[in-house]
Design a protein around this motif. Structure first.
Motif, mmCIF file in Angstrom:
data_model
loop_
_atom_site.group_PDB
_atom_site.id
_atom_site.type_symbol
_atom_site.label_atom_id
_atom_site.label_comp_id
_atom_site.label_asym_id
_atom_site.label_seq_id
_atom_site.Cartn_x
_atom_site.Cartn_y
_atom_site.Cartn_z
ATOM 1 N N SER A 1 0.500 -1.198 -0.176
ATOM 2 C CA SER A 1 -0.109 -0.031 -0.100
ATOM 3 C C SER A 1 1.142 1.105 -0.041
ATOM 4 O O SER A 1 0.755 2.712 0.597
ATOM 5 C CB SER A 1 -0.960 -0.190 1.595
ATOM 6 O OG SER A 1 -0.249 -0.014 2.450
ATOM 7 N N ASN B 1 0.596 6.255 -2.100
ATOM 8 C CA ASN B 1 -0.520 4.906 -1.479
ATOM 9 C C ASN B 1 -0.692 4.750 -3.213
ATOM 10 O O ASN B 1 -1.555 5.551 -3.879
ATOM 11 C CB ASN B 1 -1.447 4.638 -0.644
ATOM 12 C CG ASN B 1 -2.171 3.904 -0.736
ATOM 13 O OD1 ASN B 1 -2.346 2.996 -1.132
ATOM 14 N ND2 ASN B 1 -3.031 3.575 0.203
ATOM 15 N N TYR C 1 -2.815 2.488 -3.977
ATOM 16 C CA TYR C 1 -5.061 2.733 -4.198
ATOM 17 C C TYR C 1 -5.682 3.898 -4.111
ATOM 18 O O TYR C 1 -6.788 4.325 -3.813
ATOM 19 C CB TYR C 1 -5.148 1.488 -3.340
ATOM 20 C CG TYR C 1 -5.004 0.371 -3.607
ATOM 21 C CD1 TYR C 1 -4.261 -0.138 -4.425
ATOM 22 C CD2 TYR C 1 -3.553 0.072 -3.015
ATOM 23 C CE1 TYR C 1 -4.359 -2.248 -4.632
ATOM 24 C CE2 TYR C 1 -3.340 -1.452 -2.613
ATOM 25 C CZ TYR C 1 -3.781 -1.810 -3.529
ATOM 26 O OH TYR C 1 -3.366 -3.838 -4.290
ATOM 27 N N SER C 2 -4.490 5.026 -3.593
ATOM 28 C CA SER C 2 -4.999 6.483 -3.505
ATOM 29 C C SER C 2 -5.021 7.911 -4.574
ATOM 30 O O SER C 2 -5.209 6.719 -5.857
ATOM 31 C CB SER C 2 -4.431 7.311 -2.963
ATOM 32 O OG SER C 2 -2.768 7.306 -3.375
ATOM 33 N N SER D 1 -9.101 3.768 9.194
ATOM 34 C CA SER D 1 -8.252 2.662 8.266
ATOM 35 C C SER D 1 -8.487 1.190 9.010
ATOM 36 O O SER D 1 -7.841 0.219 8.128
ATOM 37 C CB SER D 1 -7.684 3.326 8.576
ATOM 38 O OG SER D 1 -5.993 2.471 7.581
ATOM 39 N N TYR E 1 -7.877 -0.053 -1.508
ATOM 40 C CA TYR E 1 -9.003 1.278 -1.527
ATOM 41 C C TYR E 1 -9.410 1.526 -1.494
ATOM 42 O O TYR E 1 -9.944 2.790 -1.453
ATOM 43 C CB TYR E 1 -8.926 0.866 -3.323
ATOM 44 C CG TYR E 1 -10.299 1.383 -3.963
ATOM 45 C CD1 TYR E 1 -9.332 2.106 -5.510
ATOM 46 C CD2 TYR E 1 -11.268 1.281 -4.033
ATOM 47 C CE1 TYR E 1 -9.786 3.145 -5.874
ATOM 48 C CE2 TYR E 1 -11.971 2.406 -4.858
ATOM 49 C CZ TYR E 1 -11.357 3.272 -5.253
ATOM 50 O OH TYR E 1 -12.122 4.210 -6.223
ATOM 51 N N ALA F 1 -8.211 3.944 1.470
ATOM 52 C CA ALA F 1 -7.886 4.781 1.024
ATOM 53 C C ALA F 1 -7.861 6.104 0.306
ATOM 54 O O ALA F 1 -8.252 7.335 0.685
ATOM 55 C CB ALA F 1 -6.637 4.325 -0.433
ATOM 56 N N MET F 2 -9.489 5.514 -0.009
ATOM 57 C CA MET F 2 -10.307 6.570 -0.312
ATOM 58 C C MET F 2 -11.443 7.393 0.619
ATOM 59 O O MET F 2 -11.320 8.959 0.336
ATOM 60 C CB MET F 2 -11.625 5.804 -0.843
ATOM 61 C CG MET F 2 -11.333 5.767 -2.831
ATOM 62 S SD MET F 2 -10.822 7.336 -3.628
ATOM 63 C CE MET F 2 -8.528 6.715 -3.806
ATOM 64 N N THR G 1 -10.028 7.495 4.016
ATOM 65 C CA THR G 1 -9.312 8.460 4.781
ATOM 66 C C THR G 1 -8.385 9.080 4.217
ATOM 67 O O THR G 1 -7.433 9.664 4.431
ATOM 68 C CB THR G 1 -8.660 7.449 5.575
ATOM 69 O OG1 THR G 1 -7.941 6.882 4.941
ATOM 70 C CG2 THR G 1 -8.870 6.193 6.324
ATOM 71 N N ASP G 2 -8.816 9.850 3.183
ATOM 72 C CA ASP G 2 -7.861 10.613 1.988
ATOM 73 C C ASP G 2 -7.663 11.936 3.011
ATOM 74 O O ASP G 2 -8.597 12.695 3.357
ATOM 75 C CB ASP G 2 -8.537 10.454 1.010
ATOM 76 C CG ASP G 2 -7.082 11.241 0.335
ATOM 77 O OD1 ASP G 2 -6.592 11.714 0.651
ATOM 78 O OD2 ASP G 2 -8.141 12.275 -1.275
ATOM 79 N N SER H 1 -5.360 14.627 1.864
ATOM 80 C CA SER H 1 -5.250 15.545 1.093
ATOM 81 C C SER H 1 -6.342 16.364 0.358
ATOM 82 O O SER H 1 -5.811 17.516 -0.055
ATOM 83 C CB SER H 1 -4.559 14.889 -0.571
ATOM 84 O OG SER H 1 -5.852 13.968 -1.016
#
Length: 425
Positions: free
Chosen positions: A182, A197, A199-200, A326, A384, A387-388, A390-391, A393
């Motif tokens: 990951s 990541n 998968y991000s 997560s 995946y 990652a979606m 807990t994103d 950014s």
């Protein structure tokens, strides 16, 4: 018939038969006195017998063979969406089509397909000059649970229509793109590497821009379907100069239409300022008014301090919540839920995606369930999803609904182009 010390004693007979799958053979004869009838003493031996079980015609090696077959049938029934999970492949390339291609990007083997327009001479002469000038590469981004297979029927027609190359690739966790750790390290322009990541969303955006370079194109038309529309829009904001146009098909983007209300005849900052100045001139001599102003400022200061404390606690709680989420998503329990959901709703979701489910063929089902034949598909899907959800950014960016208004195609020769298409297949 009677039993003597575990030995069956039967009247004398001339034939030998089988009993419960065990071979019955004559051992020796005994005579009990002169007037006793003749008996044949038979013993049962655990010799493998070819017997017919339940009329199936299958042959088993004793009772163990029947248990093995029943176990295999049980495992087959426990497959995910009809895919036997005991026969998964380690390398997704073993499942590739003849026109499949693979390239490495930051340690991930990305599966993709490319189609190029192949117009004959007489067809080229009949094509209008407007079509000839398109000449822009096109990149297709699939949605959640889909893959390059989703674009199978449109890639060639699109290549012929635009007169250029059309490329579709499997984003990590989907299709035949490799599954892996990951965390990957991507090198930036200054030579430094940072963990990303695969998968991000960030990785999918960088992969999209990579394929624009892969096609040796200055800019490209990006087409996104469903969740792929998010990748298309974020790719534009990452490098708007590389995107000639955006086409979003049934985008999974919540962007409510808002209108700005403007009150006619009012100019903020003029009348209000005049009224405030007038009130100040009247209230300056009143000590009770001055005291209330000081008290109001103090209360405002206290409320702002409390609000800042609450916001700090909210940020901390949000961080703890994402860490907990997560860990929960990466647990064995979540893995089990994913497998159960895919097994129960996977094929049904494919059929429901068609306007007329009767048009779904076995080839369609096989194409969408093929990724389930690769090892680690369930773990990749969990990664995946984690990652979606807990994103972090996107927290520093304005909401996507507001940023959509900022989409413009650069250059004097291009008008802002965004196609929002909602379709049912």
């Amino acid at each position: 018939m009677r039993s003597l010390a575990g030995i069956w004693v039967l009247p004398n007979c001339s034939k030998v038969s089988s009993f419960n799958g065990r071979l019955i053979s004559s051992s020796f004869a005994l005579r009990f006195g002169s007037d006793s009838p003749n008996y044949v003493v038979l013993k049962s031996s655990p010799v493998a017998a070819a017997a017919s079980v339940s009329g199936s015609g299958a042959q088993y090696s004793g009772s163990g063979g029947l248990l093995d077959v029943q176990t295999k049938q049980k495992k087959k029934k426990e497959g995910i969406a009809g895919i036997d999970q005991d026969e998964l492949v380690e390398d997704p390339k073993l499942l590739a089509d003849p026109d499949s291609c693979f390239c490495e990007f930051s340690g991930v083997e990305i599966h993709h397909k490319v189609y190029e327009a192949q117009l004959k001479v007489h067809e080229t002469e009949s094509v209008s000059s407007e079509t000839k000038t398109v000449g822009l590469a096109m990149i297709l981004l699939h949605g959640f649970g889909a893959s390059v297979f989703s674009w199978k029927r449109v890639m060639k027609p699109l290549a012929e229509a635009i007169g250029s190359k059309v490329l579709a690739f499997d984003r990590p966790a989907f299709g035949l793109t490799s599954r892996g750790n990951s965390v990957r390290h991507l090198s930036s322009g200054n030579g430094e590497s940072k963990p990303v990541n695969p998968y991000s969303m960030a990785f999918s955006v960088l992969a999209t821009l990579y394929f624009i370079d892969f096609l040796a194109a200055e800019k490209a038309i990006i087409v996104g379907h469903s969740a792929g529309s998010l990748v298309a829009v974020e790719s534009y904001f990452e490098a708007p100069e590389r995107v000639a146009a955006l086409i979003l098909v049934a985008p999974a983007i919540f962007a409510p239409i808002t209108t700005q209300k403007v009150v006619k005849g009012s100019q903020p900052g003029t009348n209000n300022q005049t009224e405030e100045d007038g009130s100040n001139s009247v209230d300056n001599g009143n000590p009770f008014v001055q005291f209330s102003k000081v008290l109001s400022k103090f209360a405002r200061f206290i409320s702002q301090a409390i609000l800042g404390l609450v916001k700090g606690m909210a940020v901390m709680l949000n961080s703890l919540y994402k860490k907990f989420l997560s860990a929960l998503l990466r647990s064995a329990f979540a893995m089990m839920l994913v497998r159960m959901a895919i097994n129960k709703f996977g094929i049904a979701a494919v059929r429901n995606a068609w306007y007329d489910s009767k048009k779904v063929t076995d080839e369609d089902i096989s194409g969408y369930t093929k990724p389930l034949r690769t090892k680690g598909w369930d773990k990749a899907l969990v990664e995946y999803t984690a990652a979606m959800l807990t994103d972090t950014s996107s927290e520093s960016k304005p909401p996507l609904a507001k940023r959509l208004r900022d989409i413009k195609c650069p250059g004097n020769n291009y008008e802002p182009i965004v196609f929002l298409i909602s379709v049912e297949i």
